[in-house]
Design an enzyme around this catalytic site. Structure first.
Site, PDB file in Angstrom:
ATOM      1  CB  THR A  46      33.442 -56.812  81.692  1.00 16.61           C
ATOM      2  OG1 THR A  46      32.540 -57.447  82.613  1.00 16.61           O
ATOM      3  CG2 THR A  46      34.679 -56.287  82.562  1.00 16.61           C
ATOM      4  CB  THR A 117      32.620 -62.186  79.035  1.00 18.40           C
ATOM      5  OG1 THR A 117      32.452 -61.904  80.510  1.00 18.40           O
ATOM      6  CG2 THR A 117      33.467 -61.344  78.073  1.00 18.40           C
ATOM      7  CG  ASP A 118      28.983 -62.490  83.239  1.00 23.35           C
ATOM      8  OD1 ASP A 118      30.017 -62.909  83.383  1.00 23.35           O
ATOM      9  OD2 ASP A 118      28.476 -61.913  84.144  1.00 23.35           O
TER      10      ASP A 118
HETATM   11  N1  DGL Z   1      30.172 -59.518  83.692  1.00 22.92           N
HETATM   12  C1  DGL Z   1      29.631 -58.748  82.704  1.00 22.92           C
HETATM   13  C2  DGL Z   1      28.634 -59.262  81.741  1.00 22.92           C
HETATM   14  O1  DGL Z   1      28.685 -60.263  81.367  1.00 22.92           O
HETATM   15  C3  DGL Z   1      28.890 -57.819  83.672  1.00 22.92           C
HETATM   16  C4  DGL Z   1      29.751 -56.483  83.888  1.00 22.92           C
HETATM   17  C5  DGL Z   1      28.519 -55.211  83.481  1.00 22.92           C
HETATM   18  O2  DGL Z   1      28.640 -54.673  82.374  1.00 22.92           O
HETATM   19  O3  DGL Z   1      27.976 -54.630  84.441  1.00 22.92           O
HETATM   20  O4  DGL Z   1      27.862 -58.463  81.108  1.00 22.92           O
END
Ligand code: DGL
Length: 371
Positions: A46, A117-118
């Site tokens: 992100t 971050t996920d």
């Molecule tokens: N929430 C983001 C992650 O943890 C995904 C967003 C993205 O880069 O597409 O990678």
């Protein structure tokens, strides 16, 4: 003033002059000392996920006003994807790259890695277990993307650079920096899907904070880290498959069998409470043991510890030492390892890394107890 009084004053003045003369070049040298060098490796997430295209490592490097006051920054683009799209071979390549950058530049203060971050806590913990250098690897992300009002990515990245540049960050394992807080990659977990303060170290608390004036540490990590790490992934080409399977009422053992039949070398079993399993999964567990697949028990509660069987007090339930137990149960015990206080997701990382070194049950248990 008599001559006897004048003499000590003159001597003291002479000494002061001498000291000032000695200190002046030192002070001048310090004023001219080059800023610490920090290398930045971008992997995406992100923090770089701008509408219409992702920010590159170079663009992110230029997004931090005032960075030149803290460090001389170099950068590289490792990949540019969401964290959950990072493959296990990319994990290996990333860790090898970080080790290689440290080895090739002894003057480097630290490395910053950006990540989505996920699954950031997984990548960070993998680096924690596989980078053998006292210098800090600081993993940084952001919860809001660069097209959003209140994007905090540049601030987090700048704080990550400050942490990486700070000598106090050495020998603290891999660090996760977001929202002004420094957490250990060992303990940190994403605790909220959306909030900025999502990265928490459960009941252990943060290691430190990044304040306006300086980086401040309050805690130290006690488990093995940095140069105490025994794993060498430089020759590892593939990580063993380890799956995570949960215990819940009425759960079927079929998923365990499926994991085994599809090549899992280990399974993290997210048990209820301090070790309760669902009776309906017993057959699956026996099947895993019959195929030599290790089962690591880790509590699904989010905190607390699963102790190795020999350390459980008699009569506390969950199976103390018992030579009378049926052979099938004994075999299951030979392939069961207590995941200590690791969450199931972190226990998976420990098991994957540990299996690159040993397939001895006692050794695996020791590793869980020491990391
Ligand atoms: N929430 C983001 C992650 O943890 C995904 C967003 C993205 O880069 O597409 O990678």
């Amino acid at each position: 003033m008599t001559a006897t009084r004048v003499r000590p004053v003159l001597v003291a003045a002479a000494l002061l002059c001498l000291l000032a003369g000695l200190l002046q070049p030192l002070a001048a040298q310090r004023a001219q000392a080059p800023l610490p060098k920090v290398h930045f490796v971008a992997t995406g997430g992100t923090i770089s996920n701008k509408e219409g295209g992702r920010l590159t490592a170079e663009e992110l490097s230029k997004s931090m006003p005032g960075v030149e006051r803290y460090a001389r920054l170099t950068h590289e683009q490792f990949t540019n994807v969401a964290s959950s799209e990072l493959t296990l071979s990319q994990w290996l390549a990333l860790s090898k790259r970080v080790n290689e950058v440290f080895a090739s530049d002894k003057a480097l203060a630290g490395i910053v890695v950006t990540s989505g971050t996920d699954t950031l806590e997984e990548t960070a913990f993998f680096l924690h277990l596989t980078v053998r250098d006292p210098r800090p690897v600081v993993v940084v992300g952001s919860m809001r993307n660069p097209s959003t009002v209140g994007y905090e990515g540049a601030a987090n990245l700048l704080e990550g650079v400050r942490v990486a540049a700070d000598p106090a960050s050495r020998n603290k394992g891999a660090l996760v920096v977001l929202n002004d807080e420094i957490n250990s990659a060992r303990n940190v977990t994403k605790s909220d899907a959306l909030r900025l303060q999502t990265f928490r170290s459960r009941d252990y608390g943060q290691l430190g904070v990044v304040d306006r004036d300086r980086v401040v540490y309050f805690n130290q990590i006690v488990q093995r880290h940095n140069e105490q790490i025994e794993f060498d992934i430089s020759k590892v080409t593939e990580l063993p498959r380890v799956d995570v399977i949960m215990v819940y009422q009425g759960a079927s053992g079929d998923l365990i069998k499926a994991a085994v039949d599809n090549g899992a070398k280990g399974i993290v079993f997210a048990v209820a409470g301090a070790g309760a399993t669902s009776g309906t999964q017993n057959e699956g567990l026996a099947y895993a043991a019959s195929k030599g697949v290790f089962i690591v028990t880790s509590t699904r509660t989010g905190s607390g510890r699963i102790a190795p069987p020999q350390q459980r007090p008699e009569g506390s339930g969950g199976g103390g030492g018992n030579s009378q137990m049926p052979p099938e149960q004994q075999r299951r015990r030979q392939f069961t390892i207590a995941g200590e206080d690791h969450t199931p997701i972190k226990a998976r990382v420990v098991l994957m890394v540990a299996l690159t070194k040993t397939t001895n049950r006692n050794e695996l248990q020791r590793i869980f107890s020491e990391y």
